[in-house]
Every structure is written in C-alpha cells, then in structure tokens.
Design a protein around this motif. Structure first.
Motif, PDB file in Angstrom:
ATOM      1  N   GLU A  69     -60.439  35.997  29.301  1.00  0.00           N
ATOM      2  CA  GLU A  69     -58.728  36.051  30.282  1.00  0.00           C
ATOM      3  C   GLU A  69     -58.509  36.821  29.480  1.00  0.00           C
ATOM      4  N   GLY A  70     -58.089  38.340  28.488  1.00  0.00           N
ATOM      5  CA  GLY A  70     -58.137  39.175  27.884  1.00  0.00           C
ATOM      6  C   GLY A  70     -57.466  38.348  26.537  1.00  0.00           C
ATOM      7  N   CYS A  71     -56.263  38.988  25.746  1.00  0.00           N
ATOM      8  CA  CYS A  71     -55.586  38.666  24.556  1.00  0.00           C
ATOM      9  C   CYS A  71     -54.097  38.647  25.306  1.00  0.00           C
ATOM     10  N   ASP A  72     -54.705  36.918  25.073  1.00  0.00           N
ATOM     11  CA  ASP A  72     -53.465  36.077  26.084  1.00  0.00           C
ATOM     12  C   ASP A  72     -53.464  34.505  25.672  1.00  0.00           C
ATOM     13  N   ALA A  73     -54.281  34.459  24.364  1.00  0.00           N
ATOM     14  CA  ALA A  73     -53.807  32.492  23.470  1.00  0.00           C
ATOM     15  C   ALA A  73     -54.243  31.781  24.536  1.00  0.00           C
ATOM     16  N   SER A  74     -55.163  32.108  25.802  1.00  0.00           N
ATOM     17  CA  SER A  74     -55.647  31.076  26.196  1.00  0.00           C
ATOM     18  C   SER A  74     -56.482  29.979  25.877  1.00  0.00           C
ATOM     19  N   LEU A  75     -56.872  30.365  24.383  1.00  0.00           N
ATOM     20  CA  LEU A  75     -57.736  29.475  23.113  1.00  0.00           C
ATOM     21  C   LEU A  75     -57.511  29.109  23.229  1.00  0.00           C
ATOM     22  N   GLY A  79     -56.775  20.382  26.021  1.00  0.00           N
ATOM     23  CA  GLY A  79     -56.887  20.186  27.031  1.00  0.00           C
ATOM     24  C   GLY A  79     -58.114  19.822  27.675  1.00  0.00           C
ATOM     25  N   ASN A  80     -58.417  19.141  29.227  1.00  0.00           N
ATOM     26  CA  ASN A  80     -59.569  19.249  29.405  1.00  0.00           C
ATOM     27  C   ASN A  80     -60.085  20.451  29.893  1.00  0.00           C
ATOM     28  N   ASN A  81     -61.694  20.783  29.453  1.00  0.00           N
ATOM     29  CA  ASN A  81     -61.868  21.565  30.202  1.00  0.00           C
ATOM     30  C   ASN A  81     -61.362  23.113  29.409  1.00  0.00           C
ATOM     31  N   THR A  82     -60.535  22.364  28.441  1.00  0.00           N
ATOM     32  CA  THR A  82     -60.245  24.476  28.742  1.00  0.00           C
ATOM     33  C   THR A  82     -61.322  24.999  27.117  1.00  0.00           C
ATOM     34  N   GLU A  83     -60.580  26.807  27.411  1.00  0.00           N
ATOM     35  CA  GLU A  83     -61.446  27.335  26.495  1.00  0.00           C
ATOM     36  C   GLU A  83     -62.180  26.445  25.136  1.00  0.00           C
ATOM     37  N   GLN A  84     -61.428  25.516  24.599  1.00  0.00           N
ATOM     38  CA  GLN A  84     -61.773  24.949  22.925  1.00  0.00           C
ATOM     39  C   GLN A  84     -62.875  24.042  22.984  1.00  0.00           C
ATOM     40  N   THR A  85     -63.065  23.424  24.723  1.00  0.00           N
ATOM     41  CA  THR A  85     -64.334  22.428  24.175  1.00  0.00           C
ATOM     42  C   THR A  85     -65.205  22.771  24.939  1.00  0.00           C
ATOM     43  N   ASP A  86     -65.382  24.548  25.262  1.00  0.00           N
ATOM     44  CA  ASP A  86     -67.218  24.775  25.398  1.00  0.00           C
ATOM     45  C   ASP A  86     -67.726  25.262  23.945  1.00  0.00           C
ATOM     46  N   PRO A  87     -68.983  24.630  24.119  1.00  0.00           N
ATOM     47  CA  PRO A  87     -69.019  24.094  22.228  1.00  0.00           C
ATOM     48  C   PRO A  87     -69.393  25.723  21.752  1.00  0.00           C
ATOM     49  N   GLY A 140     -45.660  43.078  22.846  1.00  0.00           N
ATOM     50  CA  GLY A 140     -45.174  43.067  23.620  1.00  0.00           C
ATOM     51  C   GLY A 140     -46.570  41.680  24.765  1.00  0.00           C
ATOM     52  N   ARG A 141     -47.170  41.474  23.828  1.00  0.00           N
ATOM     53  CA  ARG A 141     -48.289  40.706  24.837  1.00  0.00           C
ATOM     54  C   ARG A 141     -47.711  39.316  25.728  1.00  0.00           C
ATOM     55  N   ARG A 142     -47.696  38.952  26.227  1.00  0.00           N
ATOM     56  CA  ARG A 142     -47.866  37.528  26.950  1.00  0.00           C
ATOM     57  C   ARG A 142     -48.891  36.402  27.237  1.00  0.00           C
ATOM     58  N   ASP A 143     -48.568  34.820  27.156  1.00  0.00           N
ATOM     59  CA  ASP A 143     -49.211  33.620  27.073  1.00  0.00           C
ATOM     60  C   ASP A 143     -49.500  33.817  28.359  1.00  0.00           C
ATOM     61  N   GLY A 144     -50.792  33.762  28.630  1.00  0.00           N
ATOM     62  CA  GLY A 144     -51.574  33.576  29.527  1.00  0.00           C
ATOM     63  C   GLY A 144     -51.436  31.621  30.588  1.00  0.00           C
ATOM     64  N   MET A 145     -51.655  31.654  31.333  1.00  0.00           N
ATOM     65  CA  MET A 145     -51.506  29.890  32.093  1.00  0.00           C
ATOM     66  C   MET A 145     -52.973  29.596  32.264  1.00  0.00           C
ATOM     67  N   VAL A 146     -54.061  30.410  31.940  1.00  0.00           N
ATOM     68  CA  VAL A 146     -55.205  29.680  32.860  1.00  0.00           C
ATOM     69  C   VAL A 146     -56.180  29.531  31.486  1.00  0.00           C
ATOM     70  N   SER A 147     -57.162  28.822  31.239  1.00  0.00           N
ATOM     71  CA  SER A 147     -57.687  28.274  30.032  1.00  0.00           C
ATOM     72  C   SER A 147     -59.040  27.508  30.882  1.00  0.00           C
ATOM     73  N   LEU A 148     -60.139  27.964  31.537  1.00  0.00           N
ATOM     74  CA  LEU A 148     -60.890  27.083  31.454  1.00  0.00           C
ATOM     75  C   LEU A 148     -62.467  27.390  30.430  1.00  0.00           C
ATOM     76  N   ALA A 149     -63.045  26.351  29.886  1.00  0.00           N
ATOM     77  CA  ALA A 149     -64.594  26.180  29.788  1.00  0.00           C
ATOM     78  C   ALA A 149     -66.043  27.008  30.259  1.00  0.00           C
TER      79      ALA A 149
END
Length: 322
Positions: A69-75, A79-87, A140-149
């Motif tokens: 998702e680019g450098c947007d702190a999506s990691l 929550g359920n099925n966010t990037e952090q939950t991927d092995p 000047g980066r902004r934070d993303g709204m999407v995080s999917l495993a």
C-alpha cells in the motif's frame, strides 16, 4: 573502479529526482511542528539504548510498510485481517516505538505529524544510531485507510526468492536492481527467526538438520544448526549478520562473498555477474555503500506515498480516525 564510478553517478543523479517526489518536501513540519524530527530521534535513541534490537526492528518495519500500500502506515492498523495478521508480518516489531513517538507528538502538535512520516524518520534514525549514514528525507506523507492481510504476500520479499522474483517485485515498486542490492544491505543489522532459512536444511531420520543448500558455507551452516536445531522454539532467532550484528556497516556484503548470507535471497545476489560485481564493490568500500544507501533509502520511503488530500493524519497509529 569504473563500476564504482557508475554506481556513485547513479546515486548522485538520483538525489534531485527523488528529493521532492509526490509532493513531499524537506522541513515539511518547520512551521506546524518544528520539533517533530528531534522528538522522533530522541525516542528512537532512548528505545535503542534500552533494547539494542530496536534499530533492526524499525528498519524491517519500514520495508514491510512501504512495500504494501506504499509508505502510509497501513501496517500499523490493528484489526481482523489487517496486514499485521499475515504470517509474514507476525515477527515484525518496533510498533511501540512508533506509538510512543505519536503519543508525544499528539500532545505537542495534535493531528499534524503522520504515522507514515514517523515510521520513515524512525527507520532513518535507527540506521544512524547503528552506525550508518544519517539520511535527509522529505516529509509530508499521509496515513492510509486500507490494511488487508491479502495484500501482504504478493508485495513482500520472501527469503526464498530467486533473483528474478526479487527483481520483478522491486521493479513493480519503481526500484532498480541497484536499489535491490543496496537495500538488501539492511540485513547488516537485525535478527531472523529460524523458520526464515530452514529451507536451506533438511531434517534427517535422526531428527537432525543437514545442509542441502550448497551455496551456504558449511562451517556457518553448522553454527546455524546449533542455534536453530529441530527442537528450537518458534521464537528462536539468529543474527542476520554473524560478524557485526548491531552495527550498520558493509559487513553484509563481505559475508556474502564468503557464502555467509543468511537467506537464500541473500545468496541469490551472487548468481548474476552484474549483482555480484555490486556486492564486491560494496564489500570493498563502505563509503560507497553509505552514499548509495542514502539514495536507495530515499527512494524506498517515497514508494506509493499519499500526500495532499489523500488519506488522513491519524490520531493514533493503530486505528483510523473514523
């Protein structure tokens, strides 16, 4: 010598191109939060003093964030099925350092400094603290709204990747083969879990590992098997760099030349003449590596950034503002 000149030329010429990419700028917070970078550096420094593994964790964190998702702190989103939950992300660390910096910045400059910028700056500072170059990067980066495993595996390097697989992935992020070789140097610090390189070994009938990847130095393999036996716990780790594990230097490339690259993806850099030549140049000249690292890191932290009206400035890094 000619190869070194070419690599240096590429690095210097890239400075202007990537300084203000995608609406980023230096001193972005000069008026809105002038102490932002100092605060982040101070927290990274104190955290690293308490836990020497922090620089390696923060450097890995920025890679895993920017490639998805680019450098947007999506990691950072929980929550359920966010990037952090991927092995592939379960062993990523350093989140608490980013949250600590965010908490202080929210008290001083509410809803001003993005989590994405904190991650990039913290990784930059981590390298400097570990002995590497202090890179000037725009903000000047902004934070993303999407995080999917489901977005993780197609977008991060697996330690078993071949050169072709790595080149394909890096190219999709706007990064070159030279960037690939340079950024692989991040493995000069940090640790890895045993399962990240177990594909280089095979369990025999007596419940012991034997080396099957002949590109790995046999003596180094013996040490790895001692640290990571079949019975090792899932949490067991080894240093990425067996020589200077806490220092950001060019030892990674020296290790590669004597077949002590921890991952298959490390050893793969020796499989082609062009990348092998780069490895030799960086192994022989740390200054050359540092100059090129600065520019490759600048490019890495510019991948897929969100600026302007895109995304948001989160109040806490673990959740969106909605």
């Amino acid at each position: 010598m000619e190869t070194r000149r070419v690599i240096l030329s590429i690095a210097v010429s890239s400075l202007f191109v990537f300084s203000f990419v995608d609406g980023l700028s230096f001193n972005f917070y000069a008026a809105s939060c002038p102490s932002a970078e100092f605060i982040i550096r101070d927290i990274v420094t104190s955290s690293s003093s308490n836990d020497p593994s922090i620089p390696g964790k923060l450097l890995r964190l920025v890679f895993h964030d920017c490639f998805v998702e680019g450098c947007d702190a999506s990691l950072m989103l929980i929550g359920n099925n966010t990037e952090q939950t991927d092995p592939g992300n379960r062993s990523v660390g350093g989140y608490s350092v980013i949250e600590s910096a965010k908490k202080v910045l929210e008290m001083l400059c509410p809803e001003t400094v993005s989590c994405a910028d904190i991650i990039a700056l913290a990784a930059r500072d981590a390298v400097g603290i570990a002995g590497g170059p202090m890179v000037q990067i725009p903000t000047g980066r902004r934070d993303g709204m999407v995080s999917l495993a489901s977005n993780v595996r197609p977008n991060i390097v697996d330690t078993s990747f071949t050169m072709d697989e790595m080149v394909k992935l890096f190219t999709s992020k706007g990064l070159s083969v030279l960037d690939l070789v340079i950024l692989s140097g991040a493995h000069t610090i940090g640790v890895a879990h045993c399962n990240a390189f177990r594909g280089r070994f095979q369990e025999d009938t007596k419940g012991r590992f034997t080396l099957i990847d002949k590109t790995l130095d046999s003596n180094y393999a013996v040490e790895l098997m001692k640290q990571c036996p079949v019975s090792a716990m899932a949490s067991a780790t080894v240093n990425n760099d067996p020589e200077t594990p806490m220092v950001f230097d060019n030892q990674y490339y020296r290790n590669l030349l004597v077949h002590k690259g921890l991952f298959q993806s490390d050893s793969a850099l020796l499989n082609e003449n062009s990348t092998r030549t780069m490895v030799k140049d960086f192994a022989n000249n740390q200054e050359l590596f540092f100059v090129n690292w600065s520019q490759a890191f600048l490019k890495l932290t510019s991948v897929g950034v969100k600026t302007g009206n895109e995304g948001e400035i989160r109040r806490t890094c673990a959740s969106t503002n909605a």
